[in-house]
Every structure is written in structure tokens, then in C-alpha cells.
Design an enzyme around this catalytic site. Structure first.
Site, PDB file in Angstrom:
ATOM      1  CB  CYS A 252      17.945  64.312  54.566  1.00  0.00           C
ATOM      2  SG  CYS A 252      18.862  65.149  55.638  1.00  0.00           S
TER       3      CYS A 252
ATOM      4  N   GLY B 181      15.210  69.571  50.458  1.00  0.00           N
ATOM      5  CA  GLY B 181      13.719  68.750  50.054  1.00  0.00           C
ATOM      6  C   GLY B 181      13.954  67.562  49.548  1.00  0.00           C
TER       7      GLY B 181
ATOM      8  NE  ARG C 119      19.950  63.228  64.313  1.00  0.00           N
ATOM      9  CZ  ARG C 119      20.097  64.126  63.538  1.00  0.00           C
ATOM     10  NH1 ARG C 119      19.784  65.528  63.696  1.00  0.00           N
ATOM     11  NH2 ARG C 119      20.618  63.924  62.236  1.00  0.00           N
TER      12      ARG C 119
ATOM     13  N   PRO D 184       9.340  79.114  53.477  1.00  0.00           N
ATOM     14  CG  PRO D 184       8.879  79.858  55.834  1.00  0.00           C
ATOM     15  CD  PRO D 184       8.681  79.975  54.344  1.00  0.00           C
TER      16      PRO D 184
ATOM     17  CD  GLU E 169      22.834  70.489  51.024  1.00  0.00           C
ATOM     18  OE1 GLU E 169      22.836  69.345  51.503  1.00  0.00           O
ATOM     19  OE2 GLU E 169      23.798  71.173  50.936  1.00  0.00           O
TER      20      GLU E 169
ATOM     21  CB  SER F 163      24.571  67.120  61.005  1.00  0.00           C
ATOM     22  OG  SER F 163      24.333  68.364  60.682  1.00  0.00           O
TER      23      SER F 163
HETATM   24  P1  NAD Z   1       9.474  68.489  49.550  1.00  0.00           P
HETATM   25  O1  NAD Z   1      10.410  68.339  48.537  1.00  0.00           O
HETATM   26  O2  NAD Z   1       7.932  68.109  49.155  1.00  0.00           O
HETATM   27  O3  NAD Z   1       9.371  70.120  49.800  1.00  0.00           O
HETATM   28  C1  NAD Z   1      10.308  70.691  50.444  1.00  0.00           C
HETATM   29  C2  NAD Z   1      10.136  72.241  50.133  1.00  0.00           C
HETATM   30  O4  NAD Z   1       9.812  72.151  48.587  1.00  0.00           O
HETATM   31  C3  NAD Z   1       8.676  72.601  50.592  1.00  0.00           C
HETATM   32  O5  NAD Z   1       8.935  73.895  51.281  1.00  0.00           O
HETATM   33  C4  NAD Z   1       7.609  72.726  49.874  1.00  0.00           C
HETATM   34  O6  NAD Z   1       6.941  73.648  50.076  1.00  0.00           O
HETATM   35  C5  NAD Z   1       8.560  73.044  48.656  1.00  0.00           C
HETATM   36  N1  NAD Z   1       8.072  72.314  47.410  1.00  0.00           N
HETATM   37  C6  NAD Z   1       7.145  71.312  46.965  1.00  0.00           C
HETATM   38  N2  NAD Z   1       7.146  71.253  45.910  1.00  0.00           N
HETATM   39  C7  NAD Z   1       7.582  72.597  45.237  1.00  0.00           C
HETATM   40  C8  NAD Z   1       7.463  72.804  43.961  1.00  0.00           C
HETATM   41  N3  NAD Z   1       6.857  72.203  43.048  1.00  0.00           N
HETATM   42  N4  NAD Z   1       8.106  73.948  43.611  1.00  0.00           N
HETATM   43  C9  NAD Z   1       8.894  74.800  44.613  1.00  0.00           C
HETATM   44  N5  NAD Z   1       8.760  74.269  45.929  1.00  0.00           N
HETATM   45  C10 NAD Z   1       7.962  73.234  46.313  1.00  0.00           C
HETATM   46  O7  NAD Z   1      10.393  67.838  50.947  1.00  0.00           O
HETATM   47  P2  NAD Z   1       9.633  67.359  52.421  1.00  0.00           P
HETATM   48  O8  NAD Z   1       8.426  66.638  52.585  1.00  0.00           O
HETATM   49  O9  NAD Z   1       9.402  68.886  52.951  1.00  0.00           O
HETATM   50  O10 NAD Z   1      10.872  66.899  52.990  1.00  0.00           O
HETATM   51  C11 NAD Z   1      11.453  66.017  53.246  1.00  0.00           C
HETATM   52  C12 NAD Z   1      12.499  65.758  52.152  1.00  0.00           C
HETATM   53  O11 NAD Z   1      13.599  66.546  52.349  1.00  0.00           O
HETATM   54  C13 NAD Z   1      13.115  64.551  52.055  1.00  0.00           C
HETATM   55  O12 NAD Z   1      13.305  63.915  51.016  1.00  0.00           O
HETATM   56  C14 NAD Z   1      14.671  64.670  53.021  1.00  0.00           C
HETATM   57  O13 NAD Z   1      15.430  63.693  52.755  1.00  0.00           O
HETATM   58  C15 NAD Z   1      14.878  65.943  52.396  1.00  0.00           C
HETATM   59  N6  NAD Z   1      15.875  66.809  53.341  1.00  0.00           N
HETATM   60  C16 NAD Z   1      17.189  66.694  52.835  1.00  0.00           C
HETATM   61  C17 NAD Z   1      18.109  67.377  53.572  1.00  0.00           C
HETATM   62  C18 NAD Z   1      19.510  67.641  53.202  1.00  0.00           C
HETATM   63  O14 NAD Z   1      19.898  68.404  53.887  1.00  0.00           O
HETATM   64  N7  NAD Z   1      19.873  66.703  52.240  1.00  0.00           N
HETATM   65  C19 NAD Z   1      17.560  67.911  54.825  1.00  0.00           C
HETATM   66  C20 NAD Z   1      16.213  67.687  55.442  1.00  0.00           C
HETATM   67  C21 NAD Z   1      15.396  67.063  54.632  1.00  0.00           C
END
Ligand code: NAD
Length: 495
Positions: A298, A242, A292, A189, A264, A455
Site C-alpha cells: 500500500c 485491504g 519492496r 486472514p 487501513e 513504516s
Molecule cells: P482485499 O480488500 O481484497 O482483501 C482484504 C481482506 O478483506 C482479505 O482478508 C479478504 O478476504 C477480505 N475481504 C474481501 N472481500 C470482503 C468482503 N466482502 N467482506 C469481508 N471481507 C472481505 O485486499 P487485498 O487484495 O487482500 O490487499 C491489497 C489491498 O490492501 C491494497 O489495496 C492495499 O493497498 C491494501 N493494503 C493497505 C494497507 C494499509 O495499511 N493501508 C496495508 C496493506 C495492504
């Protein structure tokens, strides 16, 4: 704003959340005894301290997942389905706890967190139903001599990486189909909001998930977990939700072992209001699609493209509704807008707003951070935003709505498609033919017709372009966790 003192219920709940790593069915401390703190974004206070998994712990989690894989794959689909169904019942029974925990660690208003629990638990129920309906096929070859048998098998141990913004939803959307398909997992997580996943994993164990099927390695070092796992041949898949830049990096790392990937990623949703829209409904929809999760979604409407003949009225009504929202700690029943996740997120949002104002936009309401503890930002509507402003080009991830105008349907389509992202989009019009015509031409994985929440567990959540690969939910969701095996059959007697 005063810093609220946590209530007894909050403290009891936080105390009940496991603070270790879940490996092979046991909660344990990190191999180096390291920990990290989780904060309340409304106050900055520490909520909990969790074990911080090391690379060694990540490998131990994969050892456990690998050891459990063969027997879990052989477990009857009905048994796997019943674990998911029990998990749905347990999450539903504990809905208040899950909602409060999400509010505490992520900041969203409690009413919204309750909605997330109800809706996201649905992924457990949906995939419990899909578990027993993963059909293969059997057919005769076209020349009539042989038979074709196609069956699905679990892909194998998966690494699941989730973001901080929807702590329960992001976990259930991955864990439920993986369980349904017969895969084992290592879940990592986000470090900003890991508590909900810890409680969810405990609930999955209570629901009867065998030891080692789901392992959870919360950590302050994301790459310390993903790095060694992506190099290990026992891992067969990575499912990531992410940001697009991190997703790209993980895809590159996953290429060394040619891993299956589901990505995603980020979005930049257009919200298009045509001149024939029911304007009040469009404003209502805009409020939901924008606000929301405080805009930290996202799917959040990021670019409001409004026909020039209705732009003024739309902006006036939208700004009045946004300006009337109450900002505060999510646990306060009067709160409609919680804090952003941290100071960096708030600074990023404000930098985009300031740049848009410098480029000629006008703040119809809001436009700045809120003073005091916590990372609050004013609900903001920006009018007259120039089409080349940076705020239209990237995810805002905050309660800010830039409005820009168009003259023709073709121009609206061109502006909507002028993004590297292609996740959610929203169209408002009374003309169904127009809606279908525009949907044909816009490059987005998901389109809402006069709908601001699209969704659903029964629908494939998906993006195109740099918003990702793969599908979560729907009958497509389980396919992300299965491989297809084809068996060619010839009659041994040549009949
Ligand atoms: P993030 O990419 O910073 O982090 C996401 C996850 O990846 C976290 O668990 C983080 O610890 C991990 N992470 C970060 N760097 C990493 C690395 N180098 N190697 C492995 N894991 C790593 O994103 P965030 O700030 O947590 O979330 C926001 C982003 O997520 C936004 O861009 C949003 O649009 C996207 N998002 C997409 C969806 C979808 O379904 N398309 C849903 C929710 C959020």
C-alpha cells in the site's frame, strides 16, 4: 523456468502449521468440514489445505471471544505485556520459519521476508511496552468545584480482517495493540496467505495468551465470516486492512451497529524528485519504495514525479537498476523479485502497462509478463507517461514504475494531491525548508524526507482521504482498541 520441488525443510515447516480453525483455544475443523487450498505463487502448486470457516464457525469464534472478554479486560496490564514480550521472543526465535512460510505462500524473496519478520515482530515488543503506559488523566474543572477523571477501557471483542501482502505484519499490527488494550479478537486472514497467521496464532498461544482471546477463522468466504459478525451486538469493533472498495462496504455494514472502525486502505504514493535531490540516493530510494514486496504494498511508490531537468538521468539510472534485478522463486538466494500473488493480479498489472504504452508512454525497461510457471512480471520503468494515464490514477500493485515530469514545486504538489488516496508519499531534495513546505501542502498521512522506508512500530501508520481512518503503531495504535470513559466527581459534602 522449471517447477522447483519443495525441499524437506519446506515440507516439514508446512506440516507443522496448524490447519484448523482456532476457536476458544482449540484447533478444530470447520462445522461443515469444508477446506480450501493455499498455493505457491511461484509454481502454482498446492502448499497446504486449511479448514474453511463457515458463518456458524464465525459465530462460535465470537462466542469464545465474548466469553473471554471480561476476564481478559481485568487481567493486569503487566501480564498482558509479558504475553506480548514472550511472543516477540518466540517469533524472533522462529524468524527463519516465519520468513520461509511467507516466501512460500506470498512469493517475496527470502531476504525480504526475513526483514519483515524482524521489523514486524517489533509491533509485539512495542505494544508490550505500551500496555503499561496507557495513561488516563485527572484534573480539576475550570470553575474549581469538581474533578474530572478520564480512563481508558478495552473496546471489547474485535473483528480483524487482514490482506495477503504482508501476512505477518498485518496480523501483528492489529493483534498486538488489541492484546495490549485488553480486547479479545476474531482474526480473519486473507485466503491467499493464511499460513503465517496460523503459525502466528499458535505462537501467541505458546506465549501464554488465554483461550478465547485470539480466535482465527481462515475461510474461502470472507463475507460469510464478516456478514454475521457485523450484525451481532456482541462485536464492538472492526479493524480492516485491504482495498478501498472492500473497506467502504465494511464501513457501510458496520454502520448498522455503529461499530468502531479502523480502516487501513489503498494508496497511490507519489515519489517526488526535485532538481536539487542527490540523484543516486533518489534512485536507490526509488528501488526500495517501488520494489519492496514486488510493488505489492500500500506504501509502494506508484507515481514518480521528477523535475524535468533531471528526469532523463533519473529514468536512465532507475531503468538500469530495475533491468538488472533477478526474477525467480523467493526461496532461491539469487532472487530479488518474486512472483505476483496470482494470475489475476498479473493480468491487472499488464492491462495498466499496455494502456499506458498505448497512450504514449515508453518502456525504458521491462513491459510484460515473464513466461513459464508462476505469476512473474518484468521489473518495468515507463517514461513519458501522460498525466491523465490510468496507471497514475490507481494502485498498480506490481513492479512497474511510471515516470512523469513537473516544472515547478506548485505543479509537483498539485500532481501529488490529484489522487483520491492519501497514504504514503516520498520527497527527495537537499533543501529541508522545501521539504517542510511541501509536506505542509500535500495531503498524505505519511511523508518520507529522502527516506524510502517509513513504516515503524513506534510511528503512527495512517492515511487520509480514501486511504482510511485510524492509526496503527505509535502511541496512537493502542487508542484504536480503547474507549474513553469520563467520570465527573463532586465532593459528597459539597466542600
Ligand atoms: P482485499 O480488500 O481484497 O482483501 C482484504 C481482506 O478483506 C482479505 O482478508 C479478504 O478476504 C477480505 N475481504 C474481501 N472481500 C470482503 C468482503 N466482502 N467482506 C469481508 N471481507 C472481505 O485486499 P487485498 O487484495 O487482500 O490487499 C491489497 C489491498 O490492501 C491494497 O489495496 C492495499 O493497498 C491494501 N493494503 C493497505 C494497507 C494499509 O495499511 N493501508 C496495508 C496493506 C495492504
Amino acid at each position: 523456468m522449471l517447477i522447483p520441488v519443495p525441499t524437506l525443510t519446506e515440507l516439514e515447516l508446512l506440516d507443522s502449521v496448524p490447519n484448523g480453525l482456532l476457536i476458544g483455544g482449540q484447533w478444530r475443523e470447520a462445522s461443515d468440514r469444508g477446506t480450501f487450498d493455499v498455493h505457491d505463487p511461484a509454481t502454482g502448486q498446492v502448499l497446504a489445505t486449511l479448514a474453511s470457516a463457515t458463518s456458524e464457525d464465525a459465530i462460535a469464534a465470537l462466542d469464545a471471544a465474548d466469553a473471554a472478554q471480561a476476564s481478559w479486560a481485568r487481567t493486569a496490564p503487566r501480564t498482558r505485556a509479558e504475553v506480548l514480550r514472550r511472543a516477540f521472543d518466540l517469533v524472533t526465535e522462529r524468524a527463519e520459519d516465519f520468513a520461509l512460510l511467507m516466501t512460500l505462500e506470498m512469493g517475496k524473496p527470502l531476504a525480504e521476508a526475513r526483514g519483515e519478520v524482524t521489523y514486524r515482530a517489533e509491533f509485539l515488543r512495542w505494544f508490550s511496552e505500551e500496555t503499561v503506559r496507557d495513561y488516563g488523566r485527572y484534573l480539576t474543572t475550570p470553575e474549581g468545584k469538581n474533578k474530572i477523571l478520564v480512563q481508558h477501557k478495552p473496546v471489547g471483542p474485535c473483528l480483524l480482517i487482514t490482506p495477503w501482502n504482508f501476512p505477518l505484519a498485518m496480523a501483528t499490527r492489529k493483534v498486538a495493540p488489541a492484546v495490549a488494550a485488553g480486547c479479545t479478537m476474531v482474526l480473519k486472514p486473507a485466503k491467499l496467505t493464511p499460513l503465517t497467521s496460523q503459525l502466528f496464532a499458535q505462537t501467541m498461544m505458546e506465549a501464554g495468551l488465554p483461550a478465547g482471546v485470539l480466535n482465527v477463522v481462515s475461510s474461502s468466504s470472507a463475507s460469510g465470516i464478516s456478514g454475521p459478525l457485523l450484525k451481532d451486538s456482541r462485536l464492538r469493533k472492526v479493524s480492516f486492512t485491504g482495498s478501498t472498495p472492500v473497506g467502504k462496504r465494511l464501513m457501510a455494514d458496520a454502520s448498522h451497529k455503529v461499530l468502531r472502525t479502523s480502516m487501513e486502505l489503498g494508496g497511490n504514493a507519489p515519489f517526488i524528485v526535485f532538481e536539487d535531490a542527490v540523484l543516486d540516493k533518489a534512485v536507490e530510494g526509488a528501488m526500495v519504495a517501488k520494489m519492496r514486496n514486488m510493488g505489492e504494498a500500500c506504501t509502494a511508490a506508484n507515481r514518480f514525479l521528477v523535475h524535468e531537468s533531471v528526469a532523463q538521468e533519473f529514468t536512465r539510472k532507475f531503468a538500469a537498476a530495475m533491468g538488472a534485478l533477478n526474477t525467480g522463486r523467493g526461496t532461491d538466494p539469487a532472487t530479488q523479485v518474486g512472483p505476483l500473488i496470482d494470475g489475476g493480479a498479473r493480468d491487472d498489472v499488464h492491462a495498466l502497462v499496455s494502456a499506458a504504452l498505448d497512450a504514449g508512454a515508453v518502456a525504458a525497461t521491462g513491459g510484460g509478463p515473464v513466461d513459464g510457471p508462476g505469476y512473474f512480471y518484468q521489473p518495468t520503468v515507463l517514461a513519458n507517461v501522460p498525466n491523465d494515464a490510468a496507471i497514475l490514477d490507481q494502485e498498480i500493485f506490481g513492479p512497474v514504475a511510471p515516470v512523469t515530469t513537473f516544472r515547478t514545486e506548485e505543479e509537483a504538489i498539485r500532481l501529488a494531491n490529484a489522487s483520491e488516496y492519501g497514504l504514503a508519499s516520498y520527497l527527495y531534495s537537499r533543501d529541508f525548508n522545501r521539504l517542510l513546505r511541501v509536506a505542509e501542502q500535500i495531503e498524505f498521512g505519511m511523508v518520507g524526507f529522502n527516506a524510502s522506508v517509513i513504516s515503524n512500530a513506534a510511528a503512527p501508520f495512517c492515511g487520509v482521504k480514501q486511504s482510511g481512518l485510524g492509526r496503527e503503531g505509535g502511541s496512537e495504535g493502542i487508542a484504536e482498541y480503547t474507549t474513553t470513559q469520563y467520570i465527573g466527581i463532586t465532593d459528597p459534602y459539597g466542600r
